[in-house]
Design a protein around this motif. Structure first.
Motif: not given
Lengths: 130, 130
Positions: B1-22
């Motif tokens: 599958m072809k997937i695009g990812v949007l990361v909307s929060e900065g590092p450390y303060t929010h989990q978003a970037s960690d989750s996106a990375y994983n």
């Protein structure tokens, strides 16, 4: 999803919905979200916007931001029509919870209940929420 | 599958970037294509090479750079959001008369059109935000 796409002028037209959940000031999500919506108009996609939770405040009439030293960007919502972005859906429950009615909003919208809005979301190819 | 990812929060303060990375790492290991990772809102702060977390913590920025290098990922930082938050590449720093740039390896600065394009081109656009 392929069956929901139409081909026109060699390009794909997808259904994009931008979901606005935040008050216009206090965080930057509404303002930066609107920037994405305006850019999306250049790609000739089937664009709609949904306003739920505090997002309904983005459309409130009579915004005055002088005292907080921020730009009042609410007139931009009125300009959306000029970009062919006319599908604006507002959640009835969110209006009710905040003591607002359609008459308090600065643009023409379609007010829906949560089930209708959910059905609308399920039809989308791309959902981006701010 | 072809997937695009949007990361909307900065590092450390929010989990978003960690989750996106994983998510991105797992998707790539399963053989999916990551068409683009787009960084918006405070998400642009994932692209500064000036972060220096404590040694016993993960380095979120370096982790993205390494994954980007390993898989030749297209990691795009929104220019408007980056300008607001002081994320610059060499060209932009010169253009704005700033004394240095801070973009980390593997990231590039471009416009919001890159996000909309990812929505059009991908089978799924997956958002990591708040």
């Amino acid at each position: 999803m392929t069956d929901e796409m139409d081909m026109e002028e060699g390009g794909v037209i997808k259904k994009f919905m931008f979901v606005n959940r935040k008050a216009p000031y206090g965080t930057i999500y509404a303002l930066e979200g609107l920037e994405v919506v305006l850019i999306s108009a250049a790609f000739e996609q089937d664009v709609s916007m949904a306003f739920i939770d505090d997002g309904v405040y983005e459309l409130a009439k009579g915004q005055d931001t002088k005292a907080i030293g921020q730009k009042n960007f609410s007139p931009t919502y009125r300009a959306l029509e000029g970009y062919d972005i006319e599908k604006l859906y507002v959640d009835q429950k969110s209006l009710d919870e905040r003591g607002l009615t359609e008459a308090d909003l600065l643009v023409d919208v379609q007010v829906m209940d949560s089930a209708e809005l959910a059905a609308m979301m399920a039809e989308q190819d791309v959902l981006i929420s701010f | 599958m072809k997937i695009g990812v949007l990361v909307s929060e900065g590092p450390y303060t929010h989990q978003a970037s960690d989750s996106a990375y994983n998510f991105v790492k797992a998707a790539l290991e399963k053989g999916h294509e990551i068409y683009r990772v787009f960084f918006y809102h405070d998400g642009v702060n994932n692209a500064t090479r000036f972060t220096e977390p404590p040694r016993d913590d993960r380095n979120i920025v370096n982790r993205w750079s390494e994954l980007g290098k390993q898989y030749n990922l297209d990691m795009v930082v929104c220019i408007a959001a980056a300008q607001r938050r002081g994320i610059m590449d060499e060209n932009e720093a010169k253009r704005q008369g700033k004394s240095g740039d801070n973009i980390a390896e593997g990231f590039r600065i471009s416009g919001l059109g890159q996000l909309v394009e990812a929505g059009i081109q991908c089978d799924r656009l997956v958002t990591f935000g708040d």
